[in-house]
Motif scaffolding. Structure first.
Motif, mmCIF file in Angstrom:
data_model
loop_
_atom_site.group_PDB
_atom_site.id
_atom_site.type_symbol
_atom_site.label_atom_id
_atom_site.label_comp_id
_atom_site.label_asym_id
_atom_site.label_seq_id
_atom_site.Cartn_x
_atom_site.Cartn_y
_atom_site.Cartn_z
ATOM 1 N N GLN A 266 0.813 -1.209 0.000
ATOM 2 C CA GLN A 266 0.000 0.000 0.000
ATOM 3 C C GLN A 266 0.856 1.273 0.000
ATOM 4 O O GLN A 266 0.344 2.359 -0.247
ATOM 5 C CB GLN A 266 -0.951 0.005 1.199
ATOM 6 N N PHE A 267 2.144 1.142 0.271
ATOM 7 C CA PHE A 267 3.034 2.300 0.311
ATOM 8 C C PHE A 267 3.598 2.587 -1.071
ATOM 9 O O PHE A 267 3.988 1.669 -1.790
ATOM 10 C CB PHE A 267 4.194 2.050 1.285
ATOM 11 N N LYS A 268 3.645 3.881 -1.439
ATOM 12 C CA LYS A 268 4.227 4.260 -2.727
ATOM 13 C C LYS A 268 5.718 3.976 -2.753
ATOM 14 O O LYS A 268 6.251 3.473 -3.727
ATOM 15 C CB LYS A 268 3.992 5.748 -3.004
ATOM 16 N N GLU A 269 6.385 4.339 -1.673
ATOM 17 C CA GLU A 269 7.823 4.137 -1.574
ATOM 18 C C GLU A 269 8.114 3.398 -0.278
ATOM 19 O O GLU A 269 7.727 3.849 0.796
ATOM 20 C CB GLU A 269 8.523 5.493 -1.567
ATOM 21 N N VAL A 270 8.781 2.272 -0.380
ATOM 22 C CA VAL A 270 9.075 1.473 0.811
ATOM 23 C C VAL A 270 10.560 1.594 1.129
ATOM 24 O O VAL A 270 11.405 1.335 0.281
ATOM 25 C CB VAL A 270 8.707 -0.012 0.589
ATOM 26 N N ASN A 271 10.860 2.027 2.341
ATOM 27 C CA ASN A 271 12.228 2.033 2.831
ATOM 28 C C ASN A 271 12.197 1.630 4.303
ATOM 29 O O ASN A 271 11.134 1.552 4.908
ATOM 30 C CB ASN A 271 12.916 3.382 2.614
ATOM 31 N N HIS A 272 13.347 1.362 4.872
ATOM 32 C CA HIS A 272 13.343 0.830 6.232
ATOM 33 C C HIS A 272 12.861 1.852 7.252
ATOM 34 O O HIS A 272 12.301 1.483 8.275
ATOM 35 C CB HIS A 272 14.693 0.213 6.595
ATOM 36 N N TYR A 273 13.012 3.140 6.973
ATOM 37 C CA TYR A 273 12.493 4.157 7.899
ATOM 38 C C TYR A 273 10.964 4.121 7.934
ATOM 39 O O TYR A 273 10.358 4.224 8.999
ATOM 40 C CB TYR A 273 12.979 5.553 7.507
ATOM 41 N N GLU A 274 10.348 3.979 6.765
ATOM 42 C CA GLU A 274 8.883 3.877 6.698
ATOM 43 C C GLU A 274 8.394 2.627 7.426
ATOM 44 O O GLU A 274 7.378 2.660 8.113
ATOM 45 C CB GLU A 274 8.410 3.835 5.234
#
Length: 147
Positions: A109-117
């Motif tokens: 569901q996230f546009k951009e996935v990174n470890h902070y998100e």
């Protein structure tokens, strides 16, 4: 395409009406599954109790995911098991925790996935978020390469 475990977790969470990261809390999931959570010096599962070692919110959530796997998918007591079978169950519980605490269908569901998100939205520690992101990226690369 989801793996068997990802399907299992998506179905489980859907059944108990957990659809987004804010719904993913120990209290919410435990109450919907009619589990009692108790805090002691060592984490384990006993009947309908999940015993957690006190720690940070993130550590407790990750331990809850691990012990929930033992509750949902394992039978018997490890005290009577061969050490290799115990190792297998522990590996499975760790792997389950990554996918339960940070479900794939929610990551999508996230546009951009990174470890902070992942850390911020799923309330997990940095190392856990990095490992889960690695699993997710590997899955996406594999899916992309099959196209």
């Amino acid at each position: 395409m989801y793996t068997h475990l990802e399907d299992y977790i998506r179905e489980l969470l859907s059944t108990i009406k957990v659809h987004s990261p804010p719904d993913l809390t120990i209290e919410n999931v435990a109450s919907k599954l009619k589990l009692e959570v108790v805090y002691r010096r060592k984490s384990y599962r006993f009947g309908n109790e999940i015993i957690l070692q006190p720690g940070t919110e993130q550590q407790e959530w990750q331990l809850f995911g691990h012990e929930l796997c033992h509750y949902l998918r394992h039978a018997g007591t490890q005290l009577l098991m061969h050490p290799l079978f115990i190792d297998l169950q522990e590996y499975q519980a760790n792997y389950f925790a990554y996918h339960f605490c940070v479900p794939t269908f929610m990551l999508e569901q996230f546009k951009e996935v990174n470890h902070y998100e992942i850390m911020e939205n799923f309330n997990v520690e940095e190392g856990f978020a990095l490992r889960r992101l690695e699993m997710y990226e590997r899955k996406m690369l594999l899916a992309w390469s099959r196209c």
